[in-house]
Design a protein around this motif. Structure first.
Motif, PDB file in Angstrom:
ATOM      1  N   PHE A 223      -6.912 -18.725  10.286  1.00  0.00           N
ATOM      2  CA  PHE A 223      -6.146 -19.539   9.328  1.00  0.00           C
ATOM      3  C   PHE A 223      -4.715 -19.750   9.771  1.00  0.00           C
ATOM      4  N   THR A 224      -4.174 -18.847  10.595  1.00  0.00           N
ATOM      5  CA  THR A 224      -2.783 -19.023  11.003  1.00  0.00           C
ATOM      6  C   THR A 224      -2.628 -18.618  12.463  1.00  0.00           C
ATOM      7  N   THR A 225      -1.776 -19.322  13.173  1.00  0.00           N
ATOM      8  CA  THR A 225      -1.506 -18.985  14.569  1.00  0.00           C
ATOM      9  C   THR A 225      -0.662 -17.715  14.613  1.00  0.00           C
ATOM     10  N   LEU A 226      -1.143 -16.744  15.346  1.00  0.00           N
ATOM     11  CA  LEU A 226      -0.399 -15.497  15.512  1.00  0.00           C
ATOM     12  C   LEU A 226       0.559 -15.645  16.695  1.00  0.00           C
ATOM     13  N   LEU A 227       1.757 -15.099  16.536  1.00  0.00           N
ATOM     14  CA  LEU A 227       2.779 -15.199  17.570  1.00  0.00           C
ATOM     15  C   LEU A 227       3.179 -13.806  18.029  1.00  0.00           C
ATOM     16  N   PRO A 228       3.708 -13.699  19.260  1.00  0.00           N
ATOM     17  CA  PRO A 228       4.173 -12.393  19.735  1.00  0.00           C
ATOM     18  C   PRO A 228       5.179 -11.795  18.754  1.00  0.00           C
ATOM     19  N   GLY A 229       4.976 -10.553  18.412  1.00  0.00           N
ATOM     20  CA  GLY A 229       5.870  -9.883  17.469  1.00  0.00           C
ATOM     21  C   GLY A 229       5.392  -9.928  16.034  1.00  0.00           C
ATOM     22  N   ASP A 230       4.389 -10.742  15.739  1.00  0.00           N
ATOM     23  CA  ASP A 230       3.804 -10.692  14.394  1.00  0.00           C
ATOM     24  C   ASP A 230       3.188  -9.311  14.175  1.00  0.00           C
ATOM     25  N   VAL A 231       3.239  -8.868  12.937  1.00  0.00           N
ATOM     26  CA  VAL A 231       2.740  -7.536  12.585  1.00  0.00           C
ATOM     27  C   VAL A 231       1.664  -7.685  11.517  1.00  0.00           C
ATOM     28  N   ILE A 232       0.556  -6.980  11.708  1.00  0.00           N
ATOM     29  CA  ILE A 232      -0.518  -6.964  10.718  1.00  0.00           C
ATOM     30  C   ILE A 232      -0.635  -5.549  10.160  1.00  0.00           C
ATOM     31  N   LEU A 233      -0.499  -5.429   8.850  1.00  0.00           N
ATOM     32  CA  LEU A 233      -0.686  -4.147   8.171  1.00  0.00           C
ATOM     33  C   LEU A 233      -2.142  -4.064   7.747  1.00  0.00           C
ATOM     34  N   THR A 234      -2.818  -2.988   8.132  1.00  0.00           N
ATOM     35  CA  THR A 234      -4.286  -2.967   8.053  1.00  0.00           C
ATOM     36  C   THR A 234      -4.840  -2.362   6.773  1.00  0.00           C
ATOM     37  N   GLY A 235      -3.972  -2.117   5.790  1.00  0.00           N
ATOM     38  CA  GLY A 235      -4.444  -1.597   4.509  1.00  0.00           C
ATOM     39  C   GLY A 235      -4.196  -0.102   4.394  1.00  0.00           C
ATOM     40  N   THR A 236      -4.203   0.366   3.139  1.00  0.00           N
ATOM     41  CA  THR A 236      -3.882   1.771   2.898  1.00  0.00           C
ATOM     42  C   THR A 236      -5.096   2.518   2.365  1.00  0.00           C
ATOM     43  N   PRO A 237      -5.241   3.786   2.760  1.00  0.00           N
ATOM     44  CA  PRO A 237      -6.340   4.587   2.217  1.00  0.00           C
ATOM     45  C   PRO A 237      -6.024   5.078   0.800  1.00  0.00           C
ATOM     46  N   ALA A 238      -6.914   5.840   0.233  1.00  0.00           N
ATOM     47  CA  ALA A 238      -6.731   6.345  -1.125  1.00  0.00           C
ATOM     48  C   ALA A 238      -5.535   7.276  -1.200  1.00  0.00           C
ATOM     49  N   GLY A 239      -5.020   7.425  -2.434  1.00  0.00           N
ATOM     50  CA  GLY A 239      -3.954   8.398  -2.671  1.00  0.00           C
ATOM     51  C   GLY A 239      -2.603   7.782  -2.935  1.00  0.00           C
ATOM     52  N   VAL A 240      -2.554   6.447  -3.149  1.00  0.00           N
ATOM     53  CA  VAL A 240      -1.251   5.840  -3.406  1.00  0.00           C
ATOM     54  C   VAL A 240      -0.664   6.402  -4.693  1.00  0.00           C
ATOM     55  N   GLY A 241       0.655   6.340  -4.790  1.00  0.00           N
ATOM     56  CA  GLY A 241       1.306   6.860  -5.984  1.00  0.00           C
ATOM     57  C   GLY A 241       2.788   6.601  -5.919  1.00  0.00           C
ATOM     58  N   PRO A 242       3.492   6.977  -6.989  1.00  0.00           N
ATOM     59  CA  PRO A 242       4.911   6.667  -7.084  1.00  0.00           C
ATOM     60  C   PRO A 242       5.783   7.561  -6.223  1.00  0.00           C
ATOM     61  N   MET A 243       6.927   7.039  -5.845  1.00  0.00           N
ATOM     62  CA  MET A 243       7.959   7.827  -5.159  1.00  0.00           C
ATOM     63  C   MET A 243       9.283   7.529  -5.854  1.00  0.00           C
ATOM     64  N   HIS A 244      10.174   8.523  -5.780  1.00  0.00           N
ATOM     65  CA  HIS A 244      11.392   8.453  -6.582  1.00  0.00           C
ATOM     66  C   HIS A 244      12.617   8.727  -5.726  1.00  0.00           C
ATOM     67  N   ALA A 245      13.748   8.247  -6.209  1.00  0.00           N
ATOM     68  CA  ALA A 245      15.020   8.477  -5.515  1.00  0.00           C
ATOM     69  C   ALA A 245      15.212   9.965  -5.260  1.00  0.00           C
ATOM     70  N   GLY A 246      15.655  10.279  -4.053  1.00  0.00           N
ATOM     71  CA  GLY A 246      15.867  11.673  -3.667  1.00  0.00           C
ATOM     72  C   GLY A 246      14.700  12.245  -2.875  1.00  0.00           C
ATOM     73  N   GLN A 247      13.548  11.566  -2.905  1.00  0.00           N
ATOM     74  CA  GLN A 247      12.398  12.046  -2.140  1.00  0.00           C
ATOM     75  C   GLN A 247      12.411  11.434  -0.737  1.00  0.00           C
ATOM     76  N   TRP A 248      11.700  12.118   0.166  1.00  0.00           N
ATOM     77  CA  TRP A 248      11.426  11.570   1.492  1.00  0.00           C
ATOM     78  C   TRP A 248       9.940  11.275   1.579  1.00  0.00           C
ATOM     79  N   VAL A 249       9.597  10.121   2.142  1.00  0.00           N
ATOM     80  CA  VAL A 249       8.189   9.770   2.347  1.00  0.00           C
ATOM     81  C   VAL A 249       7.951   9.631   3.841  1.00  0.00           C
TER      82      VAL A 249
END
Ligand code: ZN
Length: 273
Positions: A223-249
């Motif tokens: 559907f779209t022409t990919l160019l050098p430097g384009d980035v594809i994020l491949t999805g996240t596994p289970a376990g997503v959740g909130p993060m708050h100021a002061g935390q490190w992820v």
């Protein structure tokens, strides 16, 4: 190879080849500076070499064109949010202005009260690519890095599309460097772990993707022409959740490295509506 983008204090960003020592301490990890941009053309060593601990790592790539995300590409993650795995890959864009590097703060905008981490394997495209058959996808991939697909979950649910939920400034940490020596099989069989402060919150494998990397890249390139430097994020596994100021992820993909960022709240200057 591990290709990093980094800066020394007061100097412009450069690229370098990271050399990790197994006996760290005896021989510290180093980075050897190279000329130019390895995504654009051939590079040469400049002869400059630094201890990795003496440089500030930056996002290893700032896409000139686009970041494409894939929703619900791990069945257990789709299920935890009450979603079915879609019949076709569910795609979205993040702007290149959302990219930050290792150690840079993820800024929670005041518009969201539900800021989530999403640890992901990121694919960096190396060639102009259109209608790539699955068996040739390996030829168009430059390498792999680690991403955090930061998401304002409340905005994702309340707004019709995901531009704000996933596109805010600082919502795309990338790093610590690009690994170029993986083949598709290796990239598709790595452990992926997200840690919030000292707690492991996501622990899975890239082998559990619903659509493997070759299928995703091929599908997107139709559907779209990919160019050098384009980035594809491949999805996240289970376990997503909130993060708050002061935390490190921290998101770690085995064989690549660990990407760590602090979370801070936006502090509006003056009038905050
Ligand atoms: Zn995601």
């Amino acid at each position: 190879m591990r290709i990093a983008r980094y800066a020394l204090a007061g100097e412009d960003p450069v690229f370098g080849i990271v050399e990790l020592e197994v006996d760290a301490g005896q021989h510290p990890d180093t980075v050897a500076e190279i000329t130019g941009d390895p995504l654009v053309g051939p590079v040469h060593y400049t002869g400059q070499r630094h201890h990795l601990s003496d440089v500030r790592l930056l996002a290893p790539v700032i896409p000139r064109s686009k970041i494409i995300g894939v929703g619900r590409n791990y069945a257990a993650h789709a299920a935890e949010l009450g979603n079915e795995v879609p019949e076709r890959p569910l795609l979205f864009f993040k702007p290149n202005t959302s990219v930050i590097g290792p150690g840079d703060p993820i800024v929670r905008p005041a518009d969201t009260d539900d800021l989530h981490y999403e640890g992901e394997l990121a694919v960096v495209i190396g060639r102009i690519a259109k209608d790539v058959p699955t068996d040739r996808v390996g030829e168009v991939i430059f390498g792999y890095t680690v991403a955090n697909d930061v998401t304002a979950r409340d905005l994702q649910h309340s707004e019709g599309q995901w531009a704000r939920a996933k596109g805010w400034d600082t919502f795309c940490p990338l790093g610590p460097w690009i690994v170029t020596h993986f083949d598709l099989a290796e990239a598709g069989d790595q452990q992926i772990t997200t840690t919030l402060d000292d707690t492991v919150v996501q622990d899975s494998s890239t082998a559990l993707m619903v659509r493997p990397i070759a299928d995703l890249v091929s599908y997107i390139s139709h559907f779209t022409t990919l160019l050098p430097g384009d980035v594809i994020l491949t999805g996240t596994p289970a376990g997503v959740g909130p993060m708050h100021a002061g935390q490190w992820v921290s998101v770690e993909v085995s064989g690549i490295g660990e990407l760590s960022n602090p979370v801070v709240d936006d502090t509006p200057a003056g009038d905050s509506e």
